[in-house]
Design an enzyme around this catalytic site. Structure first.
Site, PDB file in Angstrom:
ATOM      1  CE  LYS A  99      22.007  31.168  25.077  1.00 46.57           C
ATOM      2  NZ  LYS A  99      23.237  31.867  25.493  1.00 46.57           N
ATOM      3  CD  GLU A 121      27.540  27.467  29.954  1.00 46.78           C
ATOM      4  OE1 GLU A 121      28.380  26.598  29.671  1.00 46.78           O
ATOM      5  OE2 GLU A 121      27.183  28.350  29.133  1.00 46.78           O
ATOM      6  CB  SER A 388      17.577  36.206  21.360  1.00 48.28           C
ATOM      7  OG  SER A 388      16.921  36.518  22.566  1.00 48.28           O
TER       8      SER A 388
END
Lengths: 406, 281
Positions: A99, A121, A388
């Site tokens: 991210k 969010e 990830s």
């Protein structure tokens, strides 16, 4: 192995209206249209600006810790007895997931636009943590919207965000998960559009977000492509990544799209199984519609209402998916498949025990499918799985399922 | 002439402003919405704006979000909304009805099917919050085919060049969003609204209605100075919700909404004589 026609086809999306085939676009209330146009103009200018790219690359190198390794999971591969499995170690990034690649990029955009306040969010909390981290570093005010249900599931990340100086706002509307957090972030943005930058965490939302988040995440695939060539002497045979909104998957896939020999699998959250209605797999079991600013595949009922989703992993618990994935599904370039909660949990334990790596439950969905795929492939073939994120945030969830209370 | 255009023309001739109540179809009860619409007309409504419930109403504040949730809990689908308007039309063929909602339920039904069914039900216009002019072509063509008006939003953030673009596609009236925010927000600036309405009038001959954040007679009267119509939503929805929370039944909720609307009607009508002329912008 790379076809130029194919390459130009994949570089041509989105078009200037933000469409990937019939998907994408900009379905938002009028109040946000100018802010989106301004963001698009600035992004197109900066993405061609070498100074901006240098600044981004420096941050990715010295702050995030890129490049992330491409690690061969030998024991796991041997036990499966099929293809060689390599893990793209996005879990080793600062803040523990892919991210941050996107947050660094969007925060730079916010800085160039002179915005003093950042909102985001978050589902699993990884995007919220990454955003709070960058906000702390840049001295920006930061508020993160998170569904009440996810606040409960991801208490550790909630506390991390607070430590970083961000305010976490629990969202109590609708299903109290990621989709409702996104609704609430949009409502905040529409109210504070002059001084606020909305860092969307995935490749969904109105144009230009699916494009710019993809571009910022493509560092994953560019590195993996070069690392594969250097470490194995060839391109991988298959890529596997989990798909919630789809940012880690598009980041891995996109730089390989024109490589016709590379098969790609996007793994959605199968929850209790796609026939159960308790899942989060819009590409596998949904239909096209409009939500959160773009046209894409959705989990919806016959009346066009968005359905509640279920996944053991908060980060995949989303009823939509990035519009580029919708397009890649329709043109048949990527296969979208599912892994259930149970399969993901099994893969979580397997990788932890065999490789000493705790994967995020999101990434464990990709691992679960890769394990099935590997068994059906030859020992000289190579699969790259996007790991990830790391699983520390999920220890509580896994322990609870195993009947352990702390 | 569309029912909406006719209504605005008639009001202009009387020197009056349009009062446009917004309620969510199916809230507080599915079978109570048509009677509620009649009560609102009796209380002074000129046009009814009926919200189509959606699971993810991104532009709504908390009051209307809850109304959407209640309506969905009552099982209200887009097909039910069309049936409600058909029912309303049995007694009232004069009051224009417009639907306000989000793209997905209409998209799911199919634009052509929606247009046929909506016009058959006696619906005059569609306002789709999340379909801006850039995305509207397909639905616009279907609405035009059946003679329905397409209502567009203009926001405080809309640049002047874009106002022209929106005005070129709009029909019925132009809906000016009076503040940056969600429905029911509390920072209305009526002087700023007047300036923005004046800009819209440079580009459009259509009537301009103003909504978002108008909660009482005083605010409605202030906005009505510059606008041709005033939309009141959250205040009405909240009045009904409060009534039910305090133990009232659906009839009492309807009466509460009607009483508030009648009060706002009086506020606007008092303002009417000091209306400023439309030329000179």
């Amino acid at each position: 192995m790379t076809s130029d026609t194919q390459k130009s086809r994949f570089d041509a999306v989105p078009d200037k209206e933000g469409r990937f085939g019939v998907y994408g676009g900009r379905f938002v209330a009028e109040t946000l249209m100018s802010a989106l146009a301004e963001l698009e103009t600035l992004y197109r200018k900066l993405s061609a600006d070498p100074d901006f790219q240098r600044e981004l690359d420096a941050d990715l190198g010295h702050y995030v810790g890129r490049p992330s390794p491409l690690y061969e999971a030998r024991r796991w591969s041997e036990q499966l007895g099929g293809a060689r499995i390599f893990l793209k170690r996005e879990d080793l990034n600062h803040t523990g997931a892919h991210k941050v690649n996107n947050c660094i990029g969007q925060a730079l955009l916010a800085k160039y636009m002179g915005k003093q306040r950042i909102i985001a969010e978050t589902g699993a909390g990884q995007h919220g943590v990454a955003t709070a981290t960058i906000a702390a570093r840049l001295g920006l005010e930061c508020q993160v919207y998170m569904g009440e249900e996810d606040v409960r599931r991801q208490a550790l990340n909630v506390y991390r965000m607070k430590l970083l100086g961000a305010q976490v706002i629990p969202v109590t509307s609708g299903s109290r998960t990621l989709k409702d957090a996104m609704n609430e972030a949009m409502r905040d943005w529409v109210t504070h559009v002059d001084d606020t930058f909305y860092i969307i965490g995935t490749v969904a939302g109105p144009h230009p977000y699916p494009m710019l988040v993809r571009d910022f995440q493509c560092v994953i695939g560019r590195e993996a492509r070069a690392q594969s060539l250097a470490q194995t002497g060839a391109l991988p045979d298959a890529l596997v990544a989990c798909v919630g909104g789809g940012s880690n998957a598009i980041g891995l896939f996109h730089p390989f799209l024109a490589d016709e020999s590379v098969a790609m699998y996007g793994v959605e959250a199968g929850g209790h199984g796609v026939s159960s209605n308790q899942h989060a797999a819009p590409l596998s079991a949904g239909s096209p519609g409009v939500l959160h600013g773009n046209r894409t595949y959705l989990m919806q009922d016959a009346d066009g209402q968005i359905m509640h989703t279920h996944s053991v992993s908060a980060g995949l618990d989303y009823p939509g998916v990035g519009p580029e994935h919708a397009w890649l599904k329709d043109i048949g370039r990527v296969d979208y498949v599912v892994a259930t909660d149970d399969e993901a949990l099994e893969a979580f334990h397997r990788l932890t025990r065999l490789e000493g790596i705790l994967p995020a439950l999101e990434s464990a969905h990709a691992l679960a499918y890769a394990a099935k795929l590997a068994v059906a492939m030859q020992p000289q073939q190579v699969i790259v799985v996007n790991l990830s994120g790391r699983g520390d945030k999920d220890i509580h969830t896994v322990a609870q399922i195993d009947g352990i209370e702390f | 002439m569309s029912r909406i255009a006719g209504r605005f023309r008639q009001l202009a001739a009387q020197g009056r402003k349009a009062l446009i109540p917004y309620v969510v179809a199916g809230d507080p009860a599915l079978d109570g919405t048509a009677p509620l619409m009649h009560a609102l007309v009796d209380a002074g409504a000129d046009i009814i704006e009926l919200g189509v419930p959606f699971s993810d109403p991104m532009s709504e504040g908390p009051v209307i979000q809850l109304a959407h949730e209640r309506a969905l809990a009552n099982g209200t689908s887009l097909r039910d909304v069309l049936a409600i308007v058909s029912d309303f039309r049995r007694r009232d063929t004069a009051t224009p009805v417009l639907l306000m909602g989000y793209a997905n339920p209409v998209e799911r039904m199919g634009y052509a099917r929606f247009a046929d069914a909506a016009s058959h039900a006696g619906i005059d216009a569609l306002l789709s919050v999340d379909i801006p002019p850039e995305e509207v072509a397909a639905v616009h063509a279907e609405l035009q085919r059946v003679g329905m008006d397409n209502i567009f939003l203009v926001a405080p953030t809309t640049p002047e060049a874009r106002v022209a673009k929106i005005a070129a596609q709009a029909s019925g009236f132009v809906y000016y969003v009076s503040l940056k925010g969600v429905t029911g927000a509390g920072h209305l600036d009526s002087a700023a609204v007047s300036q923005r309405v004046a800009i819209i009038r440079r580009y459009s001959e259509l009537p301009v209605a103003v909504g978002f954040g108008i909660r009482d007679a005083a605010a409605a009267a202030a906005v009505a100075v510059a606008a041709d119509g005033v939309v009141v939503g959250s205040a009405l929805v909240d009045a009904m919700a409060q009534t039910i929370e305090n133990g009232g039944d659906h009839a009492a909720a309807t009466a509460a909404a009607a009483a508030l609307l009648a009060d706002i009607r009086r506020g606007i009508d008092r303002q009417a004589p000091v209306d400023i002329p439309r030329q000179g912008y």
